[in-house]
Design an enzyme around this catalytic site. Structure first.
Site, PDB file in Angstrom:
ATOM      1  N   ILE A 178      -5.046  -3.037 -11.912  1.00  0.00           N
ATOM      2  CA  ILE A 178      -5.093  -2.380 -10.605  1.00  0.00           C
ATOM      3  C   ILE A 178      -6.191  -1.309 -10.561  1.00  0.00           C
ATOM      4  O   ILE A 178      -7.089  -1.354  -9.723  1.00  0.00           O
ATOM      5  CB  ILE A 178      -3.735  -1.758 -10.239  1.00  0.00           C
ATOM      6  CG1 ILE A 178      -2.592  -2.771 -10.437  1.00  0.00           C
ATOM      7  CG2 ILE A 178      -3.774  -1.243  -8.794  1.00  0.00           C
ATOM      8  CD1 ILE A 178      -2.648  -3.980  -9.554  1.00  0.00           C
TER       9      ILE A 178
ATOM     10  N   ASP B 114       1.687   2.584 -11.727  1.00  0.00           N
ATOM     11  CA  ASP B 114       2.080   3.992 -11.840  1.00  0.00           C
ATOM     12  C   ASP B 114       2.976   4.275 -13.042  1.00  0.00           C
ATOM     13  O   ASP B 114       3.272   5.442 -13.326  1.00  0.00           O
ATOM     14  CB  ASP B 114       2.790   4.450 -10.553  1.00  0.00           C
ATOM     15  CG  ASP B 114       1.807   4.822  -9.458  1.00  0.00           C
ATOM     16  OD1 ASP B 114       0.589   4.851  -9.727  1.00  0.00           O
ATOM     17  OD2 ASP B 114       2.249   5.092  -8.328  1.00  0.00           O
TER      18      ASP B 114
ATOM     19  N   LYS C  81       7.798  10.029  -3.016  1.00  0.00           N
ATOM     20  CA  LYS C  81       6.509  10.474  -2.495  1.00  0.00           C
ATOM     21  C   LYS C  81       5.812   9.358  -1.725  1.00  0.00           C
ATOM     22  O   LYS C  81       5.346   9.541  -0.598  1.00  0.00           O
ATOM     23  CB  LYS C  81       5.607  10.931  -3.648  1.00  0.00           C
ATOM     24  CG  LYS C  81       4.149  11.208  -3.256  1.00  0.00           C
ATOM     25  CD  LYS C  81       3.325  11.628  -4.440  1.00  0.00           C
ATOM     26  CE  LYS C  81       2.675  10.462  -5.149  1.00  0.00           C
ATOM     27  NZ  LYS C  81       1.458   9.968  -4.452  1.00  0.00           N
ATOM     28  N   ASN C  82       5.726   8.185  -2.338  1.00  0.00           N
ATOM     29  CA  ASN C  82       4.966   7.095  -1.737  1.00  0.00           C
ATOM     30  C   ASN C  82       5.683   6.449  -0.558  1.00  0.00           C
ATOM     31  O   ASN C  82       5.082   5.666   0.182  1.00  0.00           O
ATOM     32  CB  ASN C  82       4.634   6.037  -2.791  1.00  0.00           C
ATOM     33  CG  ASN C  82       3.619   6.550  -3.801  1.00  0.00           C
ATOM     34  OD1 ASN C  82       2.818   7.430  -3.493  1.00  0.00           O
ATOM     35  ND2 ASN C  82       3.659   6.018  -5.006  1.00  0.00           N
TER      36      ASN C  82
ATOM     37  N   ARG D  98      -4.245  11.131  -1.160  1.00  0.00           N
ATOM     38  CA  ARG D  98      -4.707   9.807  -0.762  1.00  0.00           C
ATOM     39  C   ARG D  98      -3.952   9.309   0.473  1.00  0.00           C
ATOM     40  O   ARG D  98      -4.495   8.541   1.275  1.00  0.00           O
ATOM     41  CB  ARG D  98      -4.483   8.847  -1.932  1.00  0.00           C
ATOM     42  CG  ARG D  98      -4.945   7.426  -1.701  1.00  0.00           C
ATOM     43  CD  ARG D  98      -6.441   7.307  -1.790  1.00  0.00           C
ATOM     44  NE  ARG D  98      -6.901   5.952  -1.507  1.00  0.00           N
ATOM     45  CZ  ARG D  98      -8.164   5.596  -1.447  1.00  0.00           C
ATOM     46  NH1 ARG D  98      -9.094   6.487  -1.645  1.00  0.00           N
ATOM     47  NH2 ARG D  98      -8.521   4.355  -1.199  1.00  0.00           N
TER      48      ARG D  98
END
Length: 417
Positions: A326, A304, A22-23, A92
């Site tokens: 984070i 994550d 995804k990222n 995002r």
């Protein structure tokens, strides 16, 4: 909206292919705006965030198609359009469109992005980088870029930021001259974006380091690119096996990108073998408590995976401390885990976890992507039945998560609310 009914206590067995990242794919989709022609992505995950980005690209005039894991984008006819708060609410990753629009058209107008509520995620560093490259930015609720002609510059980030580094890359590849990005994020997703851009004709060096050099080119060319496996999805399934028990082969999971995850798991007693075509994970005994876990930028421990490790620590033998550096709201699942019997004490950005032999099934509510996944893992390990709400968050980043768990032997059933 839907929820997931989970009957705990059933081990996971078998094999699963890890989906595309995804990222990694979201910034590549934004980068497709820079290519005059069709871009083809193989191994693209069919998830809500990808679909949301596709809708935005279509609104900008691109032709987008996702079918059978193949994503095609043709942005030849794209044009700048105002992306309002509703447009930007679902993912995002849409903030990356700002750099791409500034590079191609010299103008853009976007609302601040949405995504999971896991803490403050300002876009200051994104705007800082674009301004250094010559973008004429203004606005608060709406970010406007007007009459900009980007030129190579030196961008020195005060701290590494994945999204800001990616936005700077997107803005710099077509800019006149040479751009240096110092203190750049080193996450694999930055490397993958660089590799994709270079495959399309960009000139980027220094990949994998904190110093990137981008020599502007006149144009990019159509390209076919394979999206790499999602390291966080692989880590989540790894944690699922170690919660529920069993033995599962994670096909296409990359060992190098997961070192910060596999090292503490092996030290805690997990049986993990990194093979040429994937990772084999097996639970042979109850895990020991981890050494101190602290989330950090890559190559440190990924934020994550913090929620999933919180669940593993709640089931491990001994006491573990997890520090989140984070996102300050990453401990949002702690009240839900406490309902299941977990012994977790949070003070500021640290959680002290005293492991229990087992957890008990309860009604649970997820409020973000990774937290909801972690609650499902807790439910897989628990005695009795759990119901996990917040499945819409899971769909943002996990492809066929429920079906995949079912094929591995989990007793799970998705139900409407």
């Amino acid at each position: 909206m839907s929820c997931l009914r989970v009957f705990g206590g059933f081990p996971l067995e078998g094999e699963i292919k890890i989906q595309g990242s995804k990222n990694a794919v979201l910034p590549m989709m934004a980068a497709a705006l820079l290519v005059p022609g069709e871009v083809r992505f193989e191994n693209c995950p069919d998830i809500a965030d990808v679909r949301a980005m596709a809708v935005l690209l279509e609104k900008l005039g691109a032709a987008v198609k996702l079918e059978g894991g193949i994503l095609t984008i043709n942005a030849s006819g794209a044009h700048p359009v105002f992306l309002d708060e509703k447009d930007m609410a679902d993912t995002r990753g849409c903030i990356l469109l700002l750099g791409a629009l500034a590079a191609r058209f010299g103008e853009a107008a976007v609302s601040h992005p949405g995504g999971c509520v896991i803490g403050k995620r300002p876009v200051d560093l994104h705007l800082f980088a674009l301004k250094q490259l010559g973008a004429n930015l203004s606005g608060e609720d709406v970010i406007r870029c007007e009459r900009s002609c980007l030129k190579g510059a030196e961008v020195v980030f005060p701290m590494p930021s994945v999204g800001a580094t990616q936005n700077a890359l997107l803005a710099a590849v077509l800019a006149d001259g040479v751009t240096w990005i110092h203190n750049a994020a080193r996450e694999p997703e930055v490397l993958h974006l660089c590799n994709f851009l270079n495959a399309a004709g960009a000139d980027i060096t220094g990949m994998g380091t904190s110093h990137l050099c981008i020599r502007g080119v006149k144009k990019l060319s159509p390209v076919c690119y394979r999206v790499p496996a999602d390291r966080i999805v692989a880590g989540t399934y790894m944690a699922a096996v170690l919660c529920a028990g069993g033995r599962v082969f994670l096909r296409e999971a990359g060992g190098d990108e997961l070192l910060a995850v596999t090292r503490p798991l092996k030290a805690a007693g997990a049986a993990i073998r990194v093979l040429a075509d994937g990772i084999l994970v097996e639970k042979k005994r109850r895990l020991r408590a981890f050494d101190y876990i602290k989330t950090e930028p890559y190559p440190g421990f990924p934020t994550d995976m913090q929620s999933q490790f919180l669940v593993l620590a709640a089931l491990a033998e001994g006491v573990c401390v997890i520090e989140e550096t984070i996102f300050e709201a990453r401990f949002g699942i702690v009240p839900e885990l406490k309902k299941m019997g977990a012994q977790i004490y949070v003070e500021e950005n640290k959680a002290v976890v005293e492991g229990q032999e087992s957890l008990t099934g309860r009604m649970l509510c997820g409020r973000d992507l990774r937290g909801t996944a972690a609650l499902v893992l807790a439910a897989l390990s628990a005695k009795g039945e759990s119901v996990v709400g917040g499945m819409e968050y899971l769909e943002r980043g996990y492809e066929n998560f429920v079906q995949s768990l079912g094929r591995l032997g989990a007793r799970v059933r998705e139900e409407g609310l």
